[in-house]
Design a protein around this motif. Structure first.
Motif: not given
Length: 143
Positions: A53-59, A80-86, A94-97
């Protein structure tokens, strides 16, 4: 297990273009460094199934898309959190998200630039091309 450790990252493309969230539930855009603490920094959290999961630090909102994943679906912030594969790309860190659990309508979908030619560039789900290094994102660890 996620291919990168949990922590705070800037997620970039060449020429110092960073994934940016200007408002908590705004569309995600690609911008040079803004100087605003946290709006270009993402807390990466690895989950038990190997996704992140990727959560923005500011918001404190998550990088996501609306409802069902589709080609050209816009990327935004959400509570709402969202799952991503790297998927590892050719370059180090470097990764494809990628949307996990694909393919969807015959293609895997990845985080990429929208086809809309507007400023600032928006992010959208696009068909994954693992051979296209321009579609990969560099994860730069921040202390």
């Amino acid at each position: 297990m996620a291919p990168v450790p949990n922590g705070v990252y800037a997620i970039t493309r060449p020429y110092e273009q960073l994934i940016t969230l200007l408002e908590p539930k705004d569309l995600a855009v690609l911008l040079p460094p803004t100087g605003q603490p946290g709006e270009q920094e993402w807390q990466l959290e690895g989950l038990d199934d190997g996704t992140v999961q990727l959560r923005n630090l500011r918001h404190q909102t998550f990088l996501t898309y609306d409802d069902e994943p589709n080609v050209n679906e816009m990327i935004m912030g959400s509570t709402e959190p969202r799952r991503w594969a790297l998927y590892q790309a050719a370059e180090p860190f470097s990764f494809h998200v990628v949307v996990p659990g694909g393919p969807i309508e015959g293609v895997e979908l990845a985080l990429d630039l929208s086809l809309l030619r507007i400023f600032p560039p928006r992010l959208a789900l696009r068909p994954l091309d693992v051979n296209d290094q321009r579609q990969a994102w560099k994860f730069e660890f921040h202390e």
